[in-house]
Design a protein around this motif. Structure first.
Motif, short mmCIF file in Angstrom:
data_model
loop_
_atom_site.label_atom_id
_atom_site.label_comp_id
_atom_site.label_asym_id
_atom_site.label_seq_id
_atom_site.Cartn_x
_atom_site.Cartn_y
_atom_site.Cartn_z
N LEU A 190 0.84 -1.20 0.00
CA LEU A 190 0.00 0.00 0.00
C LEU A 190 0.88 1.25 0.00
N LEU A 225 -6.48 5.06 -2.31
CA LEU A 225 -5.52 4.32 -1.49
C LEU A 225 -5.60 4.72 -0.02
N GLU A 233 -8.23 2.68 1.30
CA GLU A 233 -7.76 1.32 1.50
C GLU A 233 -6.94 1.21 2.79
N CYS A 262 -9.39 0.78 5.50
CA CYS A 262 -9.94 -0.58 5.48
C CYS A 262 -8.96 -1.58 6.07
#
Length: 532
Positions: free
Chosen positions: A320, A339, A342, A345
């Motif tokens: 990431l 991103l 993300e 998450c």
């Protein structure tokens, strides 16, 4: 002789004024590329003059009062080994003259002086001096090439590029085959500093810090020092110094503070072995530096002593991080915002405690902030200011929202500043500069600065866009120009080298043959036949 070529200085030593006068008028000094820099009537006076004028050639009577010619030579040669002595001797002094040759004299001639013989002797002496000078220039060029290529090679390995610079593999006969560790030196508050520096001031400050580090490295046993990111330098130390890591780091900080008045912090990695491990220990040293932002003050941070995120509890989202870095480098705002979601998450899926979640976010933000600095896009908010604002937020959603808002504003401002310039335009600017200055001693720092990029970003981007490394492109430009000169001008082969950036004709010939498969002379002859 070229007007730019330096004339070699000659000292005449003889106690007979008539011989001195005849030497001054009978020898074609100017044609030989020589100049009479001084005269002495005895060895004692000659000794003083040698210290004052530093001649390259001494023509001396072998028999003189007080200090004779051989005693003079024996006194001077230990400290000026390249000084050429030519002795004048009488017929009865033949054995004495032979002793002079054995002790280091260049040659001798008998009285009465045959001026043609002396002229031929001086011509040979000048050829020897020319050869010595060319050899010194070659050695200097090789040393410079070695230093620059080693730095570039180390930087490429640190970036994780596999087996860079294969044609310079001989440089890998490396101290890094043994145990070593890395120190990363980073200027504190670099964004704030560059915001108040002009471009020229920035160049001078970074140059000054590099000089401080290089001099310190020579005195303290470092294996290498090279710039990596803007405001950041990498030093490599032998493993034998690992017991004093903290002291080394403190000395570095104190030295930079003393001589530049700038504050810095140092992150130090564990010891490792092998040049391929550079890309492994750099993140460790850089990660140790993250503690600078937890502690709130400058200092030395050693990787073994810093508590990282325990592997058994959570794995750091490295993929990431890499994707976020790429989105910033390509100014892809939509991708960057996705991103960040993300990231949220990932943290939620791991159900991380607040402290671990905070550590992941902080480490990620430090890395991403550095990307904006690396691209010369200085955010208004300092890293310390951003981290301070994050500390006051109570929920993950609020943290992610703040990051998206701040990074969006930075990228929007960067887009306006760059007028949507992409990497290709920066590389094109660099290529134009190289094509206009290929005949000079171009440094990678100089060209990266012209492109408005840090060294590390410039190297990566230049290779991606052009398909060449910096060194390969410079060499290619030089070879193309050399071929053009050889085909379309009567310039002598040995004169081509300095016209295309090589001070040593022999080295130029080697590079040219490697690039074309033929020597410059063979290339010219082949194209002359084709033209007919």
């Amino acid at each position: 002789m070229s007007a730019r070529q330096e004339r070699y200085k000659v000292l005449l030593v003889d106690d007979e004024p008539i011989i001195l006068r005849s030497l001054k008028v009978a020898i074609p000094w100017e044609e030989l590329g020589l100049t009479i820099a001084g005269e002495a009537k005895n060895g004692e006076a000659a000794l003083r003059l040698i210290d004052e004028i530093s001649p390259q050639i001494v023509i001396s009577d072998i028999r003189m009062p007080v200090i004779d010619g051989i005693a003079l030579m024996k006194e001077v040669l230990p400290r000026s080994s390249k000084l050429i002595f030519i002795f004048i001797s009488g017929y009865g002094e033949f054995e004495y003259a032979r002793d002079a040759l054995r002790l280091g004299a260049f040659d001798y001639l008998l009285k009465p002086i045959d001026h043609d013989e002396l002229t031929e002797m001086l011509s040979r002496a000048k050829q020897k001096l020319d050869w010595q000078k060319e050899n010194e220039q070659l050695m200097h060029s090789v040393q410079m090439l070695s230093t620059l290529a080693r730095e570039r090679m180390f930087a490429e390995f640190t970036l994780g590029n596999p087996r860079p610079l294969q044609h310079l593999k001989w440089l890998e006969n490396s101290e890094l085959d043994g145990e070593y560790f890395m120190a990363v030196v980073r200027l504190d508050d670099y964004a704030a500093l560059t915001a108040k520096w002009s471009a020229e001031e920035k160049h001078l400050w970074l140059f000054a810090v590099r000089n401080i580090l290089e001099e310190w490295s020579l005195d303290n046993g470092a294996l290498s020092v090279f710039p990596f990111y803007n405001g950041e330098w990498v030093l490599l130390f032998p493993g034998s110094l690992s017991v004093g890591k903290r002291e080394l780091g403190e000395q570095l900080i104190a030295g930079i503070k003393r001589y530049s008045k700038l504050s810095c912090s140092v992150g130090i990695s564990r010891s490792t072995q092998g040049i391929d491990q550079l890309s492994t220990v750099y993140p460790l040293a850089a990660k140790a530096l993250f503690q600078r932002f937890y502690s709130g003050q400058a200092g030395v941070f050693i990787e073994e002593e810093t508590a990282g995120i325990p592997e058994r509890e959570v794995k750091y989202p490295k993929e990431l991080e890499i994707s976020l870095i790429e989105s910033i480098r390509t100014l892809n705002m939509e991708r960057m915002l996705v991103l960040f979601d993300e990231m949220a998450c990932f943290i939620e899926a791991q159900a991380l405690p607040r402290e671990l979640a905070q550590r992941i976010i902080i480490e990620m933000i430090v890395v991403l902030y550095r990307q904006f600095e690396d691209l010369n896009m200085q955010p208004d908010l300092t890293l310390e200011g951003l981290l301070g604002r994050l500390q006051g937020l109570s929920t993950l959603d609020h943290v992610i929202d703040l990051l998206k808002r701040e990074f969006r504003e930075w990228m929007q401002r960067s887009n306006k500043t760059l007028a949507r310039e992409d990497g290709r335009s920066a590389v094109d600017k660099a290529k134009r500069y190289i094509e206009a200055n290929y005949h000079k001693d171009l440094s990678i720092e100089e060209v990266a600065e012209v492109a408005g990029l840090s060294i590390s970003h410039f190297c990566t981007l230049f290779k991606q866009v052009s398909g060449y490394t910096f060194l390969e492109f410079v060499t290619c430009c030089r070879m193309e120009k050399a071929k053009d000169i050889l085909q379309n001008s009567p310039v002598k082969v040995y004169q081509v080298a300095p016209l295309v950036g090589y001070q040593d004709p022999k080295y130029f010939t080697q590079v040219f043959k490697k690039a074309t498969g033929r020597t410059p002379s063979e290339y010219r002859e082949e194209h002359s036949r084709q033209a007919k």
